[in-house]
Design a protein around this motif. Structure first.
Motif, short mmCIF file in Angstrom:
data_model
loop_
_atom_site.label_atom_id
_atom_site.label_comp_id
_atom_site.label_asym_id
_atom_site.label_seq_id
_atom_site.Cartn_x
_atom_site.Cartn_y
_atom_site.Cartn_z
N TYR A 69 0.70 -1.17 -0.12
CA TYR A 69 -0.02 0.03 -0.26
C TYR A 69 0.94 1.26 0.06
O TYR A 69 1.93 1.15 0.59
N HIS A 70 0.36 2.40 -0.38
CA HIS A 70 1.05 3.64 -0.64
C HIS A 70 1.00 3.98 0.88
O HIS A 70 -0.13 3.94 1.57
N PRO A 71 2.19 4.72 1.59
CA PRO A 71 2.05 5.17 2.96
C PRO A 71 0.85 6.11 3.22
O PRO A 71 0.48 6.07 4.33
N ALA A 72 0.52 6.81 2.22
CA ALA A 72 -0.39 7.81 2.36
C ALA A 72 -1.70 7.28 2.53
O ALA A 72 -2.74 7.67 3.31
N ALA A 73 -2.07 5.93 2.21
CA ALA A 73 -3.56 5.15 2.38
C ALA A 73 -3.65 4.98 4.03
O ALA A 73 -4.84 4.93 4.28
N ILE A 74 -2.54 5.16 4.59
CA ILE A 74 -2.68 5.04 6.14
C ILE A 74 -3.57 6.32 6.67
O ILE A 74 -4.15 6.12 7.75
N ILE A 75 -3.25 7.33 5.94
CA ILE A 75 -3.86 8.59 6.55
C ILE A 75 -5.13 8.28 6.38
O ILE A 75 -5.97 9.01 7.23
N TYR A 76 -5.81 7.86 5.26
CA TYR A 76 -7.08 8.04 4.71
C TYR A 76 -7.80 6.84 5.57
O TYR A 76 -9.01 6.59 5.72
N ASN A 77 -6.85 5.79 5.97
CA ASN A 77 -7.60 4.50 6.39
C ASN A 77 -6.62 3.76 7.65
O ASN A 77 -5.71 3.24 7.10
N ARG A 78 -6.99 4.42 8.89
CA ARG A 78 -5.98 4.17 9.86
C ARG A 78 -5.65 2.60 10.06
O ARG A 78 -4.77 2.09 10.59
N SER A 79 -6.63 1.89 9.81
CA SER A 79 -6.79 0.36 9.82
C SER A 79 -5.48 -0.37 8.97
O SER A 79 -5.38 -1.48 9.31
N LEU A 80 -5.26 0.36 8.13
CA LEU A 80 -4.09 -0.24 6.97
C LEU A 80 -2.68 -0.09 7.69
O LEU A 80 -1.85 -0.88 7.27
N SER A 81 -2.76 0.49 8.85
CA SER A 81 -1.34 0.71 9.83
C SER A 81 -0.87 -0.85 10.05
O SER A 81 0.31 -1.02 9.67
N VAL A 82 -1.75 -1.48 10.52
CA VAL A 82 -1.47 -2.81 10.83
C VAL A 82 -0.96 -3.78 9.63
O VAL A 82 0.03 -4.32 9.76
N VAL A 83 -1.76 -3.77 8.65
CA VAL A 83 -1.26 -4.31 7.30
C VAL A 83 -0.03 -3.92 6.68
O VAL A 83 0.94 -4.58 6.38
N TYR A 84 0.18 -2.57 6.95
CA TYR A 84 1.37 -1.88 6.31
C TYR A 84 2.49 -2.32 7.06
O TYR A 84 3.47 -2.75 6.51
N GLU A 85 2.41 -2.47 8.35
CA GLU A 85 3.73 -2.76 9.15
C GLU A 85 3.92 -4.39 8.95
O GLU A 85 5.29 -4.61 8.68
N ALA A 86 2.88 -5.12 8.85
CA ALA A 86 3.09 -6.58 8.60
C ALA A 86 3.94 -6.63 7.22
O ALA A 86 4.71 -7.53 7.10
N ASP A 87 3.29 -5.92 6.17
CA ASP A 87 4.12 -5.99 4.89
C ASP A 87 5.56 -5.68 4.93
O ASP A 87 6.24 -6.39 4.42
N VAL A 88 5.71 -4.63 5.64
CA VAL A 88 7.13 -4.10 5.89
C VAL A 88 8.06 -5.20 6.58
O VAL A 88 9.23 -5.34 5.97
N ILE A 89 7.39 -5.57 7.58
CA ILE A 89 8.49 -6.84 8.45
C ILE A 89 8.46 -8.02 7.67
O ILE A 89 9.53 -8.46 7.49
N ALA A 90 7.39 -8.49 6.81
CA ALA A 90 7.77 -9.54 5.95
C ALA A 90 8.80 -9.27 4.85
O ALA A 90 9.51 -10.24 4.54
N LEU A 91 8.61 -8.12 4.07
CA LEU A 91 9.77 -7.83 3.44
C LEU A 91 11.10 -7.77 3.99
O LEU A 91 11.96 -8.40 3.46
N GLY A 92 11.28 -7.25 4.97
CA GLY A 92 12.57 -7.09 5.72
C GLY A 92 13.04 -8.41 6.12
O GLY A 92 14.24 -9.00 6.00
N GLU A 93 12.13 -9.50 6.49
CA GLU A 93 12.48 -10.66 6.80
C GLU A 93 12.88 -11.64 5.81
O GLU A 93 13.89 -12.22 5.73
N ALA A 94 12.35 -11.56 4.61
CA ALA A 94 12.42 -12.20 3.38
C ALA A 94 14.09 -11.58 2.84
O ALA A 94 14.56 -12.34 2.42
N LEU A 95 14.12 -10.35 2.84
CA LEU A 95 15.48 -9.86 2.39
C LEU A 95 16.71 -10.44 3.14
O LEU A 95 17.69 -10.74 2.74
N ARG A 96 16.34 -10.11 4.51
CA ARG A 96 17.41 -10.86 5.54
C ARG A 96 17.82 -12.25 5.47
O ARG A 96 18.92 -12.80 5.42
#
Length: 109
Positions: A69-96
């Motif tokens: 998701y685009h980070p600005a989407a979190i501004i319009y839909n606060r519930s996406l912050s949990v989804v966005y954080e999970a996606d960032v964590i999953a990306l970091g784990e896969a790269l590591r």
């Protein structure tokens, strides 16, 4: 008369898509992370929707794509912050994980 925040038109996307794809080819990144529907659709070349594709690696023409998701989407839909954080964590784990498996070649295969 002011600046309007709007998504680009199909005509605008079509005009700049070849430049984007050429730049990706020249840079040759291991992973392309798109932020939102517009870049996802521009890179994929179709009408994929971020809600269906976020947080997972996708092969597009031999390229590893990780739509988010685009980070600005979190501004319009606060519930996406949990989804966005999970996606960032999953990306970091896969790269590591990839770096640990292939310290000299960090290709995501």
């Amino acid at each position: 008369g002011g600046i309007v925040n709007r998504p680009p038109t199909k005509k605008e996307i079509d005009a700049f898509r070849p430049w984007l794809l050429k730049e990706i080819e020249l840079v040759n990144p291991e992973v392309v992370v798109t932020l939102g529907n517009v870049p996802l659709q521009a890179v994929a070349g179709d009408k994929r929707v971020i809600g269906d594709w976020h947080g997972q690696f996708v092969d597009i023409s031999g390229r590893r794509l990780y739509p988010m998701y685009h980070p600005a989407a979190i501004i319009y839909n606060r519930s996406l912050s949990v989804v966005y954080e999970a996606d960032v964590i999953a990306l970091g784990e896969a790269l590591r994980e990839n770096l640990q498996k292939n310290p000299s070649n960090s290709d995501l295969n």
